[in-house]
Design a protein around this motif. Structure first.
Motif, PDB file in Angstrom:
ATOM      1  N   GLU B  12     -19.479 -97.690  -0.950  1.00  0.00           N
ATOM      2  CA  GLU B  12     -18.272 -97.200  -0.694  1.00  0.00           C
ATOM      3  C   GLU B  12     -17.091 -98.679   0.152  1.00  0.00           C
ATOM      4  O   GLU B  12     -17.220 -99.760  -0.220  1.00  0.00           O
ATOM      5  CB  GLU B  12     -18.668 -97.636   1.266  1.00  0.00           C
ATOM      6  CG  GLU B  12     -19.900 -96.562   1.639  1.00  0.00           C
ATOM      7  CD  GLU B  12     -20.613 -96.761   3.009  1.00  0.00           C
ATOM      8  OE1 GLU B  12     -19.951 -95.571   3.779  1.00  0.00           O
ATOM      9  OE2 GLU B  12     -21.529 -97.008   2.936  1.00  0.00           O
ATOM     10  N   SER B  13     -16.225 -98.724  -0.271  1.00  0.00           N
ATOM     11  CA  SER B  13     -15.138 -99.982  -0.018  1.00  0.00           C
ATOM     12  C   SER B  13     -15.196-100.862   1.056  1.00  0.00           C
ATOM     13  O   SER B  13     -16.013 -99.972   2.068  1.00  0.00           O
ATOM     14  CB  SER B  13     -13.546 -99.258  -0.063  1.00  0.00           C
ATOM     15  OG  SER B  13     -13.178 -98.654   0.679  1.00  0.00           O
ATOM     16  N   ASN B  14     -14.636-101.619   1.116  1.00  0.00           N
ATOM     17  CA  ASN B  14     -14.621-102.198   2.659  1.00  0.00           C
ATOM     18  C   ASN B  14     -13.861-101.828   3.610  1.00  0.00           C
ATOM     19  O   ASN B  14     -14.441-101.009   4.925  1.00  0.00           O
ATOM     20  CB  ASN B  14     -13.974-103.795   2.662  1.00  0.00           C
ATOM     21  CG  ASN B  14     -14.663-104.558   1.413  1.00  0.00           C
ATOM     22  OD1 ASN B  14     -16.071-104.233   1.163  1.00  0.00           O
ATOM     23  ND2 ASN B  14     -13.934-105.551   1.819  1.00  0.00           N
ATOM     24  N   ASP B  15     -12.854-100.474   3.536  1.00  0.00           N
ATOM     25  CA  ASP B  15     -12.367-100.105   4.600  1.00  0.00           C
ATOM     26  C   ASP B  15     -12.764 -98.750   4.695  1.00  0.00           C
ATOM     27  O   ASP B  15     -13.099 -98.857   6.202  1.00  0.00           O
ATOM     28  CB  ASP B  15     -10.519 -99.161   4.257  1.00  0.00           C
ATOM     29  CG  ASP B  15      -9.394-101.114   3.637  1.00  0.00           C
ATOM     30  OD1 ASP B  15      -9.985-101.537   4.671  1.00  0.00           O
ATOM     31  OD2 ASP B  15      -8.856-100.455   2.968  1.00  0.00           O
ATOM     32  N   GLU B  16     -13.709 -98.530   4.584  1.00  0.00           N
ATOM     33  CA  GLU B  16     -15.076 -96.606   5.012  1.00  0.00           C
ATOM     34  C   GLU B  16     -15.365 -97.679   5.819  1.00  0.00           C
ATOM     35  O   GLU B  16     -16.266 -96.785   6.155  1.00  0.00           O
ATOM     36  CB  GLU B  16     -15.262 -96.252   2.920  1.00  0.00           C
ATOM     37  CG  GLU B  16     -14.151 -95.841   2.387  1.00  0.00           C
ATOM     38  CD  GLU B  16     -14.588 -95.053   0.931  1.00  0.00           C
ATOM     39  OE1 GLU B  16     -14.498 -93.872   0.594  1.00  0.00           O
ATOM     40  OE2 GLU B  16     -15.456 -95.730   0.011  1.00  0.00           O
ATOM     41  N   LEU B  17     -16.357 -99.030   5.361  1.00  0.00           N
ATOM     42  CA  LEU B  17     -17.797 -99.276   6.367  1.00  0.00           C
ATOM     43  C   LEU B  17     -16.935-100.007   7.584  1.00  0.00           C
ATOM     44  O   LEU B  17     -17.241 -99.457   8.536  1.00  0.00           O
ATOM     45  CB  LEU B  17     -18.100-100.794   5.541  1.00  0.00           C
ATOM     46  CG  LEU B  17     -19.146-100.426   4.213  1.00  0.00           C
ATOM     47  CD1 LEU B  17     -18.499-101.553   3.304  1.00  0.00           C
ATOM     48  CD2 LEU B  17     -20.411 -99.757   4.649  1.00  0.00           C
ATOM     49  N   ARG B  18     -15.101-100.743   7.267  1.00  0.00           N
ATOM     50  CA  ARG B  18     -14.803-100.558   8.825  1.00  0.00           C
ATOM     51  C   ARG B  18     -14.532 -99.489   9.826  1.00  0.00           C
ATOM     52  O   ARG B  18     -14.865 -99.431  11.086  1.00  0.00           O
ATOM     53  CB  ARG B  18     -13.335-101.564   8.490  1.00  0.00           C
ATOM     54  CG  ARG B  18     -13.449-102.892   8.279  1.00  0.00           C
ATOM     55  CD  ARG B  18     -12.049-103.518   8.150  1.00  0.00           C
ATOM     56  NE  ARG B  18     -12.269-104.676   8.183  1.00  0.00           N
ATOM     57  CZ  ARG B  18     -11.995-105.069   6.524  1.00  0.00           C
ATOM     58  NH1 ARG B  18     -11.605-104.227   5.264  1.00  0.00           N
ATOM     59  NH2 ARG B  18     -12.318-106.203   5.647  1.00  0.00           N
ATOM     60  N   ALA B  19     -14.506 -98.325   8.581  1.00  0.00           N
ATOM     61  CA  ALA B  19     -14.319 -97.048   9.448  1.00  0.00           C
ATOM     62  C   ALA B  19     -15.641 -96.733   9.917  1.00  0.00           C
ATOM     63  O   ALA B  19     -15.399 -96.321  11.240  1.00  0.00           O
ATOM     64  CB  ALA B  19     -13.255 -96.188   8.840  1.00  0.00           C
ATOM     65  N   ARG B  20     -16.887 -96.688   9.177  1.00  0.00           N
ATOM     66  CA  ARG B  20     -17.568 -96.156   9.870  1.00  0.00           C
ATOM     67  C   ARG B  20     -18.264 -97.107  10.987  1.00  0.00           C
ATOM     68  O   ARG B  20     -19.483 -96.425  11.644  1.00  0.00           O
ATOM     69  CB  ARG B  20     -18.679 -95.544   8.402  1.00  0.00           C
ATOM     70  CG  ARG B  20     -20.194 -94.897   9.040  1.00  0.00           C
ATOM     71  CD  ARG B  20     -20.410 -94.643   7.015  1.00  0.00           C
ATOM     72  NE  ARG B  20     -21.394 -96.033   6.794  1.00  0.00           N
ATOM     73  CZ  ARG B  20     -21.893 -95.628   6.450  1.00  0.00           C
ATOM     74  NH1 ARG B  20     -23.393 -95.540   7.477  1.00  0.00           N
ATOM     75  NH2 ARG B  20     -22.521 -97.218   5.789  1.00  0.00           N
ATOM     76  N   ILE B  21     -18.369 -98.143  10.776  1.00  0.00           N
ATOM     77  CA  ILE B  21     -19.848 -99.547  11.249  1.00  0.00           C
ATOM     78  C   ILE B  21     -18.745-100.237  12.128  1.00  0.00           C
ATOM     79  O   ILE B  21     -17.841-101.214  11.567  1.00  0.00           O
ATOM     80  CB  ILE B  21     -20.258 -99.777   9.884  1.00  0.00           C
ATOM     81  CG1 ILE B  21     -20.928 -99.408   9.155  1.00  0.00           C
ATOM     82  CG2 ILE B  21     -21.364-100.804  10.967  1.00  0.00           C
ATOM     83  CD1 ILE B  21     -21.800 -99.104   8.871  1.00  0.00           C
ATOM     84  N   PRO B  22     -18.901 -99.873  14.219  1.00  0.00           N
ATOM     85  CA  PRO B  22     -17.937-101.003  14.674  1.00  0.00           C
ATOM     86  C   PRO B  22     -18.674-102.851  14.057  1.00  0.00           C
ATOM     87  O   PRO B  22     -19.510-102.872  14.098  1.00  0.00           O
ATOM     88  CB  PRO B  22     -18.368-100.415  15.841  1.00  0.00           C
ATOM     89  CG  PRO B  22     -19.377 -98.978  16.046  1.00  0.00           C
ATOM     90  CD  PRO B  22     -19.933 -99.162  14.018  1.00  0.00           C
ATOM     91  N   GLY B  23     -17.360-103.228  13.815  1.00  0.00           N
ATOM     92  CA  GLY B  23     -17.777-104.697  13.812  1.00  0.00           C
ATOM     93  C   GLY B  23     -17.489-104.996  12.430  1.00  0.00           C
ATOM     94  O   GLY B  23     -17.971-105.923  12.327  1.00  0.00           O
TER      95      GLY B  23
END
Lengths: 381, 188
Positions: B12-23
């Motif tokens: 997962e990219s950083n953007d995908e992780l940011r969208a999925r994981i709050p914070g």
């Protein structure tokens, strides 16, 4: 007052005890409003920690209201609602002034290798703990903090140990952007460590346990991948396969002294007390991390020796980092994360138990009954 | 794959992780991590307003590690040493450093002696020890003792059978010894 009292291995009851007096000018007496049973309390309950005396009251996770203060207390007054870190510390010794609050040298005459901890045997200073109606809090100007108005009581309670310890464990992992982080143990500390790993930029978080209900919590609460080690012939091989044979960049041991997974290790440590702790989770961590990686140890172990695979750790060039968490140092940043909605600590609380039923609470938590993850004790339910 | 130089690809990219994981990534910069660096000299940060704390009164000769120069200024006062277990504890503290296995093994032995002494003493009171209520074993009936264990592939079941033996074994042995002793006396 009513207080939980240890009666020997696997036995606790509630007894009438004297309300603790002020014994030092910087003491406070706190009326406990909520306490919790920690996974590490089970090491005491099972008789694993040396110098655990019959008559002691356990409990190092608690919040309450200040009832009395000593003559030199400046920062607290009667009636303040306070959260109390599990560390007892003076704030002025060589270690405290360097931020190592859990390693204070002025509070534990019984041992130099560990600081003071509420209700955690005489090896940790011989202080009664907070699974009671009242507790003596030494160094009231140093340890406790007034609970912010916006902070929920159970969230504050989780900050006194489990959340702070999990968050600290992730920090000791020195996580870099995109790292694969494996967490052994899906108890409260493991769940919070997994959650914290994301805050530090992990690219992948994998939680390993044998209890399916806890792994479900790791998926829903910590958004982590999970592995049930009971389903694999060798969890280390699975960890290698799932990382394309590299190994995880960081592994966090959030299990400690009563780790399951190897019958001999568990029985020699937890049942017959021939080791300071069962090191199977720690050994799996050492074998699952990549060469040059970091193992962060948050699991609690007793002071005696344990059969740890230091040869592998040395040959792999690992960094092993560990300590009891200096709890209060974590709070300002954790408060920001809670206010921002990144962390909701009391999501892991599964049971609220009146103090009078504490024996059943210990048995339920110890035997992992009723999908128990975190039991909270209510002294005046 | 570690057999070549390349970093394994991220799922997962950083953007995908940011969208999925709050914070996600809020503490990416180590400067935002409160325990980095682990040691930070800051005497003013703790709230202590003393160079060395006042000394708490020592109400009995407080046992201490011989690795300490003196009794720490503050200490716990729960459960003073008593009986044979107390003698063992004082001996362990006075004789062996924390670096010696004997120190810890004697303390563990003292814990077992303490339990026996306390159980015996409790029978001289109006509230004797009760292994049923004090082990909390009755929670098995209303905390789903059966369904929590079976059909769940729990590996801790491999050793849980030892617990009742560890807990009840000494009690059963004590009862057997009393019965045996009583019968021996009756035969005389």
């Amino acid at each position: 007052m009513r207080a939980m009292v240890y009666r020997g291995p696997y036995k606790v009851r509630v007894e009438e005890k004297d309300i603790p007096p002020i014994e030092h000018p910087n003491d406070a007496i706190v009326r406990v409003t909520l306490a919790a049973i920690c996974g590490s309390d089970l090491h005491l309950y099972h008789g694993m920690m040396p110098d655990t005396r019959v008559g002691m009251t356990f409990g190092h996770e608690f919040i309450g209201v200040v009832e009395q203060v000593g003559s030199s207390v400046q920062n607290l007054k009667v009636g303040d609602r306070v959260m109390v870190p599990f560390n007892i510390y003076c704030g002025s010794c060589y270690f405290c002034v360097r931020g190592l609050y859990s390693n204070c040298h002025n509070v534990n005459p019984n041992a130099t290798a560990v600081g003071g901890i509420y209700g955690y045997s005489h090896t940790c200073g011989g202080y009664d703990g907070g699974q009671s109606e009242y507790v003596r809090v030494p160094f009231a100007d140093v340890g406790p903090s007034i609970i912010p108005d916006w902070l929920d009581d159970e969230d504050a309670l989780m900050c006194t140990d489990a959340l702070s310890t999990g968050y600290f464990g992730a920090q000791l992992g020195d996580i870099s952007e995109g790292d694969t982080v494996a967490v052994f143990g899906a108890g409260p500390v493991g769940l919070f460590a997994a959650k914290s790993a994301w805050l530090m930029g992990a690219g992948r978080v994998i939680v390993i346990d044998q209890l399916e209900y806890r792994l479900e919590k790791a998926r829903s609460f910590a958004q982590a991948e999970t592995r049930n080690f009971a389903e694999y012939d060798d969890i280390v091989v699975e960890m290698k396969k799932t990382t394309d044979y590299l190994g995880a960049d960081v592994v966090i041991d959030a299990v400690g002294a009563e780790a399951d997974g190897n019958f001999t290790q568990h029985v020699t440590a937890a049942k017959f007390k021939l080791q300071g702790g069962s090191p199977i989770a720690l050994n799996w961590a050492i074998d699952s991390v990549r060469k040059g990686g970091t193992v962060s140890v948050m699991g609690a172990y007793g002071p005696m020796f344990s059969a740890v695979k230091f040869g592998d750790a040395m040959n792999k060039g690992l960094t092993l980092r560990m300590n009891q968490a200096p709890v209060k140092r974590q709070w300002p940043r954790l408060f920001e994360h809670i206010q921002n909605g990144y962390l909701k600590p009391n999501d892991i609380v599964t049971h609220r138990i009146p103090l009078e039923h504490i024996a059943e609470g210990y048995h339920m938590f110890s035997a992992k009954l009723d999908n128990c993850i975190k039991p909270v004790i209510v002294p005046n339910a | 794959m570690p057999y070549t130089a390349n970093q394994p690809p991220r799922a997962e990219s950083n953007d995908e992780l940011r969208a999925r994981i709050p914070g996600w990534g809020a503490d990416l910069d180590p400067k935002d991590r409160p325990s980095v660096p682990r040691e930070r000299f800051d005497p003013g940060a703790t709230g202590a307003h003393w160079e060395f704390p006042d000394r708490q009164e020592e109400k009995w000769p407080r046992e201490r590690s011989i690795e300490h120069k003196f009794l720490t200024p503050v200490f716990g006062t729960s459960s003073p040493p008593k009986g044979l277990s107390g003698v063992l504890r004082k001996f362990a503290y006075a004789t062996y450093s924390e670096g010696r296995a004997a120190h810890w093994l004697i303390l563990l032995g003292a814990d077992r002696v303490d339990a026996i002494e306390s159980h015996l003493k409790s029978f001289l009171t109006t509230r004797p020890d009760n292994p049923i209520t004090e082990t909390g074993v009755l929670s098995e009936f209303h905390r789903n003792g059966f369904s929590s264990r079976f059909g769940r592939k729990r590996v801790d079941l491999h050793h849980q059978w030892i617990d009742p033996i560890l807990v009840a074994g000494p009690w059963i042995a004590a009862v057997c010894a009393i019965v045996w002793g009583a019968r021996a006396l009756a035969k005389r």
